[in-house]
Design an enzyme around this catalytic site. Structure first.
Site, mmCIF file in Angstrom:
data_model
loop_
_atom_site.group_PDB
_atom_site.id
_atom_site.type_symbol
_atom_site.label_atom_id
_atom_site.label_comp_id
_atom_site.label_asym_id
_atom_site.label_seq_id
_atom_site.Cartn_x
_atom_site.Cartn_y
_atom_site.Cartn_z
ATOM 1 N N HIS A 1 42.046 38.831 37.327
ATOM 2 C CA HIS A 1 41.165 37.910 38.371
ATOM 3 C C HIS A 1 39.724 37.857 37.693
ATOM 4 O O HIS A 1 39.507 38.144 36.647
ATOM 5 C CB HIS A 1 41.200 38.797 39.674
ATOM 6 C CG HIS A 1 42.182 39.036 40.278
ATOM 7 N ND1 HIS A 1 43.117 37.820 40.535
ATOM 8 C CD2 HIS A 1 43.003 39.904 40.998
ATOM 9 C CE1 HIS A 1 44.262 38.219 41.308
ATOM 10 N NE2 HIS A 1 44.426 39.482 41.508
ATOM 11 N N THR A 2 38.865 37.034 38.531
ATOM 12 C CA THR A 2 37.552 36.736 38.083
ATOM 13 C C THR A 2 36.968 38.223 37.613
ATOM 14 O O THR A 2 36.762 39.068 38.498
ATOM 15 C CB THR A 2 36.648 36.245 39.292
ATOM 16 O OG1 THR A 2 37.473 35.442 39.896
ATOM 17 C CG2 THR A 2 35.644 35.832 38.676
ATOM 18 N N GLN A 3 36.536 38.270 36.464
ATOM 19 C CA GLN A 3 35.629 39.360 35.958
ATOM 20 C C GLN A 3 34.194 39.182 35.837
ATOM 21 O O GLN A 3 33.465 39.970 35.936
ATOM 22 C CB GLN A 3 36.211 39.473 34.205
ATOM 23 C CG GLN A 3 37.601 39.833 34.081
ATOM 24 C CD GLN A 3 37.944 40.861 34.638
ATOM 25 O OE1 GLN A 3 37.664 42.204 34.204
ATOM 26 N NE2 GLN A 3 39.357 40.905 35.456
ATOM 27 N N SER A 4 33.686 37.970 35.816
ATOM 28 C CA SER A 4 32.274 37.525 35.970
ATOM 29 C C SER A 4 32.424 36.022 36.612
ATOM 30 O O SER A 4 33.041 35.251 36.226
ATOM 31 C CB SER A 4 31.773 37.633 34.728
ATOM 32 O OG SER A 4 32.316 36.862 33.830
#
Lengths: 262, 293
Positions: free
Chosen positions: A32-35
């Site tokens: 999923h979104t890490q940043s």
């Protein structure tokens, strides 16, 4: 003889030792979104005796690049509530659509009741907490401003972890470090809110937007500002210009490659 | 009915030798006994009105709404079986929401009417279902301006590819009526239910095709028409329910809303006086026995 297709053409385990089966995976683990990617910076808000003022600049940055300069980060919900969103812009767009569909379904019944800012904040906090619990957070911090069920000024925050808190003045992102201390001079306590006029609150927010433009490299001098009051409803201006800038202080800054006195 | 006993009306989706689907025709009969519904397409908006017959004194006045909101800009009112109407509205809401999730914009009225027509028509095809016992009037306003995509944050390029066409106008008021057969038409003025004949002849007198009737005048006309159409079933009490949709710069800002209470009362008052006027003309007999309202 191993007849399994995944063993074809590969070194024999009995001769060369066990084959590293991780090479056989056809896909990578789901991530999923890490940043965040395209981001909006600070959102500021101040409560005053009749309502709330909220502001955010119109910039969406792609890393350090000022990529989009006409981005509306104050999203009006109805005549008594507005959400200011910082953080990932695509997640902001998702949230905006979510609120859009919430508004449509809320208006199916014609009871004359509508969601107030407090309801909206509760809703958003549940959404954000659900997403962080799924380890798939929406990378935003939001300020919900408007009026609560008793038409009293309401201001509260929710972030990507689902954490909520409230205060007479709030700021997200860089503003939490640079603007919040200045805003606390206006109102450091809930009891002060009754003494703050609309003009005072707007002026404080504008001043802080200016400070942020001076010191936050991901900010812009064009911004949106909204005021929610019981009498006037929601007044939103989306293309304002910072006024009265003075960069004289820049001369006094030392460092950042500047080594000598001017 | 001559068809009774021939056996062709015992199952849905079956044609009679002369090419009729009797189950659909019976569904139309169910509609013909429903409360009168009227829709008027005005130059700057759409009005929906319905005669709500009061079936019990124990019902709370103003409750049990018959006009439903679908998307922000769409309203539906229907005559016939009320639960069928509710299901129809629920389907319309699903269609509107699904359109939004695909296209990130509100569904155009023509597309919504088409999808609903298709849905209703599917209920004429199978023996396991019965046709819808409703005729629905769907009214709304397709935004005339260049509407942003849902979730849009910027204004995009001002010209060139992906730019805007200056002065481009689209959209406007829309009014459709969907019948139990699934057929639907766009109308200037639509009426269904018990008083439809009277209502239709009154609608024709308004000259709606010329596009001169304002929304405010349309509200008053709709109220009057419901009152006129109620004359034939005068023994029954009724409640008038009305909603409207204006353009983005009109009174409802492109949203489907109930007509405000004071405006509704004003329209009802005018409708009643208009009716009294008519009665006097008709019964100019020396006794002057005017019906009490």
């Amino acid at each position: 003889m191993n007849h399994l297709p995944q063993a074809w053409g590969r070194p024999r385990d009995d001769v060369y030792g066990p084959y590293d089966a991780s090479y056989l995976q056809s896909r990578l683990p789901q991530t999923h979104t890490q940043s965040p990617i395209v981001t909006g910076t600070s959102v500021l808000a101040v409560k005053f005796k009749d309502g709330v003022v909220i502001a955010a600049d119109n910039l969406a940055s792609y890393g350090s690049l000022a990529r989009f300069t006409d981005v509306k980060r104050l999203r009006p919900f109805n005549s008594k509530s507005i959400v200011g969103i910082g953080g990932d812009v695509s997640d902001m767009q998702y949230l905006d659509r979510l609120l859009n569909s919430l508004d449509v379904t809320e208006n199916y019944s014609s009871t004359g009741h509508s969601l107030n800012a407090k309801n909206l904040h509760t809703y958003l906090s549940k959404v954000m907490y659900k997403r962080r619990s799924d380890i798939n957070p929406l990378w935003n911090q939001m300020l919900v401003a408007g009026l609560d069920g008793n038409d009293e000024p309401f201001l509260s925050s929710v972030d990507l972890l689902g954490t909520t808190f409230s205060s007479p003045t709030l700021a997200t992102g860089f503003g939490a470090h640079l603007a919040q201390p200045l805003l606390r001079k206006v109102a450091d306590d809930e009891s002060k809110v009754a003494d703050i006029t609309r003009e005072r609150a707007v002026e404080a927010v504008k001043e802080c937007m200016k400070v942020l433009f001076y010191r936050d490299a991901r900010s812009l001098d064009r911004y949106s500002i909204a005021v929610v009051t019981k009498e006037g409803g929601l007044e939103l201006k989306e293309d304002e210009q910072l006024e009265g800038q003075s960069w004289a202080f820049a001369e006094t800054i030392r460092g950042y490659g500047r080594t000598q006195e001017a | 009915m001559t068809s009774i006993g021939t056996g062709y009306d015992l199952q849905n989706s079956v044609f009679s030798p002369d090419g009729r689907n009797f189950q659909v025709e019976y569904a139309v009969k169910a509609v013909e006994n429903g409360g009168t519904c009227v829709g008027i397409r005005c130059k700057d908006g759409v009005v929906l009105a319905v005669e709500k017959i009061i079936t019990s004194k124990l019902l709370k006045p103003g409750a049990n709404k018959k006009i439903a909101t679908v998307d922000r800009n769409v309203g539906i009112v229907s005559s016939g079986l009320i639960p069928d109407g509710r299901h129809f509205v629920s389907r319309a809401r699903d269609e509107a929401a699904s359109w939004r999730s695909t296209y990130k914009a509100p569904i155009p009225l023509a597309a919504l009417a088409g999808r609903l027509g298709g849905y209703v028509q599917a209920y004429t095809l199978y023996s396991s279902v019965r046709p819808f016992g409703v005729t629905a009037i769907v009214g709304g306003w397709d935004s005339a301006g260049a509407l942003g995509v849902d979730g849009q944050v910027g204004s995009g390029p001002s010209a060139g590819a992906g730019g805007k066409i200056p002065g481009a106008k689209a959209g406007g008021p829309a009014l459709y009526m969907i019948e139990p057969s699934g057929s639907y038409w766009g109308y200037y003025g639509a009426a269904t239910g018990k008083g439809r004949q009277t209502a239709k002849s009154e609608l024709e007198k308004l000259g709606l095709a010329s596009g001169n009737l304002s929304l405010e005048a349309g509200v008053k006309e709709a109220a009057r028409i419901i009152y006129v159409a109620h004359e034939d079933s005068k023994d029954k009490e009724f409640e008038l329910e009305m909603s409207w949709i204006s353009s983005m710069d009109g009174p409802t800002k492109g949203r489907h809303q109930e007509v405000p209470k004071d405006m509704l009362e004003e329209a009802e008052k005018l409708a009643k006086t208009a009716l009294e006027g008519e009665d006097e003309e008709e019964t100019t007999a020396p006794e002057g026995e005017t019906m009490e309202e």
